[in-house]
Design an enzyme around this catalytic site. Structure first.
Site, short mmCIF file in Angstrom:
data_model
loop_
_atom_site.label_atom_id
_atom_site.label_comp_id
_atom_site.label_asym_id
_atom_site.label_seq_id
_atom_site.Cartn_x
_atom_site.Cartn_y
_atom_site.Cartn_z
N ARG A 1 -19.67 21.46 -16.93
CA ARG A 1 -19.16 20.99 -18.22
C ARG A 1 -19.90 19.73 -18.65
O ARG A 1 -20.18 18.86 -17.83
CB ARG A 1 -17.66 20.66 -18.10
CG ARG A 1 -16.78 21.82 -18.47
CD ARG A 1 -15.36 21.57 -18.07
NE ARG A 1 -14.80 20.30 -18.57
CZ ARG A 1 -13.53 19.96 -18.43
NH1 ARG A 1 -12.69 20.75 -17.81
NH2 ARG A 1 -13.10 18.81 -18.90
N LYS B 1 -5.14 20.19 -11.79
CA LYS B 1 -4.11 20.61 -12.74
C LYS B 1 -4.35 22.06 -13.20
O LYS B 1 -3.43 22.85 -13.27
CB LYS B 1 -4.09 19.70 -13.99
CG LYS B 1 -3.71 18.25 -13.71
CD LYS B 1 -3.46 17.47 -15.00
CE LYS B 1 -4.69 17.32 -15.88
NZ LYS B 1 -5.81 16.54 -15.28
N ARG C 1 -18.25 20.14 -9.79
CA ARG C 1 -17.50 21.22 -10.40
C ARG C 1 -18.39 22.11 -11.29
O ARG C 1 -19.18 21.61 -12.08
CB ARG C 1 -16.36 20.61 -11.23
CG ARG C 1 -15.41 21.62 -11.79
CD ARG C 1 -14.10 20.99 -12.14
NE ARG C 1 -14.13 20.23 -13.38
CZ ARG C 1 -13.03 19.78 -13.99
NH1 ARG C 1 -11.85 19.99 -13.45
NH2 ARG C 1 -13.12 19.11 -15.10
N ARG D 1 -13.94 8.96 -18.25
CA ARG D 1 -12.68 9.72 -18.25
C ARG D 1 -11.68 9.12 -17.26
O ARG D 1 -10.48 9.10 -17.50
CB ARG D 1 -12.95 11.19 -17.92
CG ARG D 1 -13.64 11.91 -19.07
CD ARG D 1 -14.23 13.21 -18.63
NE ARG D 1 -13.23 14.19 -18.24
CZ ARG D 1 -13.48 15.20 -17.40
NH1 ARG D 1 -14.66 15.35 -16.87
NH2 ARG D 1 -12.51 16.05 -17.12
N ARG E 1 -1.17 13.01 -22.79
CA ARG E 1 -2.08 12.10 -22.10
C ARG E 1 -1.92 10.68 -22.61
O ARG E 1 -2.61 9.78 -22.13
CB ARG E 1 -3.51 12.54 -22.38
CG ARG E 1 -4.25 13.18 -21.21
CD ARG E 1 -5.62 13.53 -21.73
NE ARG E 1 -6.62 13.85 -20.76
CZ ARG E 1 -6.91 15.08 -20.33
NH1 ARG E 1 -6.20 16.11 -20.71
NH2 ARG E 1 -7.92 15.28 -19.51
#
Ligand code: AMP
Length: 218
Positions: free
Chosen positions: A163, A15, A130, A174, A91
């Site tokens: 992160r 996204k 990531r 998540r 969300r």
């Protein structure tokens, strides 16, 4: 032209990458709830402190503060003029309904809601490797998109970090939140007849083309 687009999809689907492309090429203002929360955390505001306690556990920040924070940004003169690309908001169905009410009152028409779709295992692989730039937000991956100089951003040379919420236990949480709470948002927009489903496992340029052509804003 000023586009008005919502991007939805699981964490790690791309996204942020698509929002950045849409922002730079169409001129629409990117509004990422995750980025806004992280900025608030860094600035050590009350909202940041509250948000951090949820984000670090992979849970959603409560609807009330999230809705208020995002609607405030949608009401700015800049966003009115440039349009927007919403990334990470809404969300929950409650957030989506609040947004629908706001757009109705303000007589703002959406170009569409894009659901970026990939298989679960692809998402886990992407999130697990990531690494992001602490300064400009550029995203890298330990396997698929390595920076030229290990640990430093190609764009601005700042330090790259994993992160806190991209650690394996939090990733699982998540994804559960996405399945249980955010997937109904996709059904909500489908029932309103404004949903465009885009397979997002290809390269980012190909995904971008499918979005703009599918929305007819090329
Ligand atoms: P993201 O950068 O979009 O993956 O968001 C990181 C985290 O911020 C999420 O896991 C949530 O804890 C929080 N967050 C972002 N957007 C929202 C939202 N619309 N509602 C509630 N929490 C959110």
């Amino acid at each position: 032209m000023s586009a008005r687009i919502i991007l939805v999809g699981p964490p790690g689907v791309g996204k942020g990458t698509q929002a950045a492309l849409l922002e730079s090429r169409l001129g629409a203002k990117g509004l990422s709830s995750g980025v806004i929360f992280r900025t608030e955390i860094e600035a050590e505001t009350d909202l940041g402190q509250l948000a951090k306690s949820y984000i670090d556990r992979g849970e959603l920040v409560p609807n009330g503060v999230t809705i208020q924070m995002m609607l405030k940004r949608l009401r700015t003169e800049e966003v009115r003029r440039r349009g927007f690309v919403l990334d990470g908001f809404p969300r929950t169905v409650r957030q989506a309904e609040a947004l629908t009410d706001e757009l109705k009152v303000e007589e703002i028409h959406l170009d569409g809601v894009v659901s970026l779709e990939v298989a679960d295992d692809v998402v886990v692989g992407r999130l697990a490797g990531r690494i992001g730039c602490t300064k400009c937000g550029e995203i890298y991956h330990s396997v698929n998109k390595r920076p030229k100089r290990e640990g430093f951003c190609d764009v601005c040379n700042s330090v790259l970090v994993v992160r806190e919420d991209d650690k394996p236990e939090t990733i699982r949480q998540r994804l559960t939140v996405f399945r249980d709470t955010t997937r109904p948002v996709i059904d909500y927009y489908e029932s309103l007849g404004c949903l465009l489903k885009v397979p997002a496992d290809g390269d980012s340029e190909g995904v971008y083309r499918m979005i703009v052509e599918g929305l007819g804003i090329d």
